[in-house]
Scaffold this motif. Structure first.
Motif, PDB file in Angstrom:
ATOM      1  N   MET A 250       0.864  -1.274   0.078  1.00 19.24           N
ATOM      2  CA  MET A 250      -0.054  -0.027   0.025  1.00 19.24           C
ATOM      3  C   MET A 250       1.096   1.132  -0.037  1.00 19.24           C
ATOM      4  SD  MET A 250      -2.918  -1.152   2.529  1.00 19.24           S
ATOM      5  CE  MET A 250      -3.984  -2.610   2.116  1.00 19.24           C
TER       6      MET A 250
ATOM      7  N   ASP B 244      -2.709  -8.358   6.109  1.00 19.30           N
ATOM      8  CA  ASP B 244      -3.021  -6.918   5.713  1.00 19.30           C
ATOM      9  C   ASP B 244      -2.510  -5.810   6.484  1.00 19.30           C
ATOM     10  OD1 ASP B 244      -5.152  -7.925   3.868  1.00 19.30           O
ATOM     11  OD2 ASP B 244      -6.787  -7.865   5.462  1.00 19.30           O
ATOM     12  N   ASP B 245      -2.137  -6.210   7.938  1.00 21.29           N
ATOM     13  CA  ASP B 245      -1.327  -5.153   8.632  1.00 21.29           C
ATOM     14  C   ASP B 245      -0.039  -4.904   7.866  1.00 21.29           C
ATOM     15  OD1 ASP B 245      -3.319  -4.768  10.402  1.00 21.29           O
ATOM     16  OD2 ASP B 245      -2.607  -6.096  11.738  1.00 21.29           O
TER      17      ASP B 245
ATOM     18  N   ARG C 281       0.043  -2.777   4.545  1.00 20.00           N
ATOM     19  CA  ARG C 281       0.006  -1.346   4.794  1.00 20.00           C
ATOM     20  C   ARG C 281       1.402  -0.709   4.776  1.00 20.00           C
ATOM     21  NH1 ARG C 281      -3.898  -2.613   8.904  1.00 20.00           N
ATOM     22  NH2 ARG C 281      -5.990  -2.683   7.914  1.00 20.00           N
TER      23      ARG C 281
END
Length: 153
Positions: free
Chosen positions: A10, A118-119, A122
């Motif tokens: 991300m 997901d963490d 980021r």
């Protein structure tokens, strides 16, 4: 119009990457600009075919001007073998791909407490691209298409 390539992380893409397969050749000079490279530690995000993703802290050669990271294949494979020797020996020797870099603060946090994928994503920046270079007796050279010879006027 060129279609944007899909990204995994991300964070905006950073750095160009080269995985050096030659154990006897080190990159004290950048293969692109010829300037000196420096040793710098990166948290590399690696996808292993049999295990998923892992972030490894690795000192690599780095050209600040060209934003090129050079990692040595043998060193990465040794680190992964040490990491998986006890917990997952079946993973050792499986195919892998270095995907990008993880922010160092997130990498340090992930070492002491579990993070979800997901963490972690980021804090991941994909590579801008992968370098393709070869070694010849004159040194390392980027692989570029040969230019047609110029015609004399």
């Amino acid at each position: 119009m060129k279609k944007p390539r899909p990204t995994l992380g991300m964070q905006p893409p950073r750095y160009h990457f080269f995985l050096n397969p030659q154990s006897e050749h080190r990159f004290t000079r950048c293969p692109q600009c010829g300037g000196p490279t420096r040793a710098r530690k990166f948290a590399l995000l690696i996808y292993l075919k049999k295990a998923g993703m892992v972030a490894l802290g690795k000192t690599c050669r780095y050209c600040e001007k060209c934003e090129i990271i050079v990692a040595h294949q043998l060193e990465i494979e040794d680190l992964m073998a040490d990491l998986f020797e006890q917990v997952g020996p079946r993973v050792i020797g499986s195919d892998y791909l270095v995907l990008g870099t993880v922010e160092r603060a997130a990498w340090r946090t992930g070492k002491s407490e579990p993070m979800t994928v997901d963490d972690m994503l980021r804090h991941v920046a994909d590579f801008k691209g992968y370098l393709d270079v070869t070694y010849d007796p004159g040194g390392w050279r980027p692989n570029r298409p040969a230019r047609p010879p110029r015609r004399k006027k």
